[in-house]
Design an enzyme around this catalytic site. Structure first.
Site, PDB file in Angstrom:
ATOM      1  N   ASP A   1      21.533   4.091  22.902  1.00 13.94           N
ATOM      2  CA  ASP A   1      21.800   3.911  21.472  1.00 13.94           C
ATOM      3  C   ASP A   1      23.304   3.964  21.225  1.00 13.94           C
ATOM      4  OD1 ASP A   1      21.477   3.735  18.705  1.00 13.94           O
ATOM      5  OD2 ASP A   1      21.240   5.908  18.480  1.00 13.94           O
TER       6      ASP A   1
ATOM      7  N   GLY B   1     -15.197   0.192 -18.540  1.00 12.92           N
ATOM      8  CA  GLY B   1     -16.303  -0.070 -17.624  1.00 12.92           C
ATOM      9  C   GLY B   1     -16.985   1.228 -17.228  1.00 12.92           C
TER      10      GLY B   1
ATOM     11  N   ASP C   1     -17.822   2.315 -14.419  1.00 14.29           N
ATOM     12  CA  ASP C   1     -17.584   2.706 -13.028  1.00 14.29           C
ATOM     13  C   ASP C   1     -16.814   4.010 -12.897  1.00 14.29           C
ATOM     14  OD1 ASP C   1     -15.514   1.128 -14.203  1.00 14.29           O
ATOM     15  OD2 ASP C   1     -14.504   1.060 -12.275  1.00 14.29           O
TER      16      ASP C   1
ATOM     17  N   LYS D   1      -0.796   3.352  -6.876  1.00 16.35           N
ATOM     18  CA  LYS D   1      -0.953   2.120  -6.102  1.00 16.35           C
ATOM     19  C   LYS D   1       0.424   1.611  -5.698  1.00 16.35           C
ATOM     20  CE  LYS D   1      -4.987   0.629  -8.853  1.00 16.35           C
ATOM     21  NZ  LYS D   1      -5.550  -0.487  -9.627  1.00 16.35           N
TER      22      LYS D   1
END
Length: 436
Positions: free
Chosen positions: A208, A94, A96, A48
């Site tokens: 640039d 849990g 799940d 994550k």
């Protein structure tokens, strides 16, 4: 004789605490004393975004809950190793995880528990709440200048390699912010943004060569920051005159930019990937080191970083020159090194990184694999790089698409034939919250 309490093991990230966690803790303490396997920030970052709170902050919160007797560090999402080490009587989770990406971890846990007689207790998953969603909302609504600026240092602490995507507008940055890919339960996403002088200049129709004003580039970054949460590294070209670099550092730091990368060239900037670099001159290493020192003295926070970009390979010089410059710049206070090359063979880049790593074990190394783009991130990581920058890909993707659509309209005297190349009106109306 007092009966010994049973031991319970729970695995938590605990970046945000919600009623689902409370339900789990309430159930666990009815069985005995709770040991929490708390995910390290490094473990969380593998799957994550880096946690909003660091490990010690999360630990301090959890240890104060009723029934929690011990907090242990959990270094991976597969915590069967911890189960075998601590041998809890019960592991509570849990229900799940019976299917989906955690199914494999569940099977390993059951096997570990059986090895010594432990038991798994599964309780119904609390629906309607998501830690990931709550954390994302927290990042979106409560990102501050200081938090954003400091998040690059946190990334470098917890991730072996971080990926940064070029963003030249708020919309391109939103793509970098939201786009992700999942495989075997692991989520891949971009860790932050790269503000490129090449793409910023091109969007404005200018060459640039530092003709685009620094303040104008900061305005674009400010607009990007209005709609995103991730850290940004800015391409600072040569940094300009030493007398002006101090002001640029202060402005970038104040805005919330995490790092400014400046290249050791002299005079008016020219792009390093040009085929003819005969007119490009590398700055004297000691003068460039002085510029770095000026910048470091100008900053006021510990989070802001200045990286030195070494152009030795671009200008046909050898590895000895590149390494000598790298050591000089680090000694002058540079927080990291970008080593640049336009060769399709990464041999010289890897020779540099491996020799550099023998001297400096922790100084961040940045790779920009535009020319050696066949090299994968894990190979860069194995060769000592901490950051990979995809330096111009969003702009390069947009131009051919716009050109093709324009040509299709001209060819057919109408826009119908271009529909399959376009985002639908419905999707574009739903793309930005508040439009529809």
């Amino acid at each position: 004789m007092k009966k010994k309490k049973k031991t319970i093991y729970l695995s938590l990230t605990a970046d945000t605490i919600h009623h689902g966690h409370m339900k789990l803790l309430e159930k666990a303490r009815t069985y005995g004393d709770i040991t929490i396997g708390l995910m390290s920030s490094k473990a969380v970052a593998e799957y994550k975004r880096i946690p909003y709170l660091n490990f010690e902050q999360r630990k301090r919160i959890l240890i104060n809950f009723i029934g929690v007797k011990k907090i242990v560090r959990q270094e991976t999402w597969d915590y069967s190793k911890n189960v075998r080490k601590y041998k809890p009587d019960y592991l509570i989770h849990g229900d799940d995880w019976k299917s989906g990406p955690q199914k494999e971890i569940r099977e390993k846990i059951i096997k570990a528990l059986k090895s010594y007689g432990g038991k798994l207790i599964e309780i119904p998953y609390t629906k309607g709440v998501s830690s990931s969603a709550l954390t994302e909302d927290l990042n979106t609504n409560y990102t501050t200048t200081d938090l954003r600026r400091g998040s690059l240092r946190r990334l470098l602490e917890v991730k072996k390699i971080s990926r940064f995507l070029e963003a030249h507008s708020p919309l391109s940055a939103l793509v970098g912010e939201k786009t992700s890919y999942e495989n075997k339960g692991k989520k891949y996403s971009f860790d932050g943004f790269w503000s490129s002088s090449l793409t910023d200049s091109t969007v404005m129709g200018k060459p640039d060569n530092e003709s685009l004003d620094f303040t104008q580039r900061l305005q674009t970054i400010d607009q990007i920051f209005e709609v995103t949460t991730k850290p940004l590294i800015m391409d600072g070209d040569t940094g300009g005159k030493s007398e002006h670099f101090e002001m640029k550092v202060k402005s970038a730091e104040r805005l919330g930019i995490s790092a400014l990368i400046i290249e050791d060239k002299k005079g008016l900037k020219k792009n390093s990937l040009l085929s003819d670099t005969s007119l490009q001159i590398q700055e004297d290493k000691n003068k460039f080191a002085e510029k770095i020192q000026i910048g470091k003295k100008a900053q006021t926070s510990d989070e802001f970083m200045i990286f030195a970009r070494i152009e030795s390979f671009i200008l046909g010089k050898n590895i000895k020159d590149a390494l000598t410059r790298a050591y000089t710049y680090v000694d002058a206070g540079a927080d990291g090194i970008m080593i640049h090359s336009k060769s399709s063979d990464p041999k010289e880049i890897f020779e540099f990184s491996n020799k550099f790593r023998k001297v400096y074990k922790t100084i961040p190394l940045v790779s920009v694999p535009s020319s050696y783009n066949h090299v994968k991130e894990n190979v860069l990581k194995e060769n000592g790089f901490n950051i990979v920058i995809y330096a111009n890909h969003m702009l390069r993707a947009s131009y051919p698409s716009m050109e093709n659509v324009a040509r299709t309209i001209l060819k057919n005297s109408r826009s119908k034939e271009s529909d399959n190349q376009l985002l639908s009106i419905k999707k574009i109306l739903n793309l930005i919250p508040g439009t529809s």
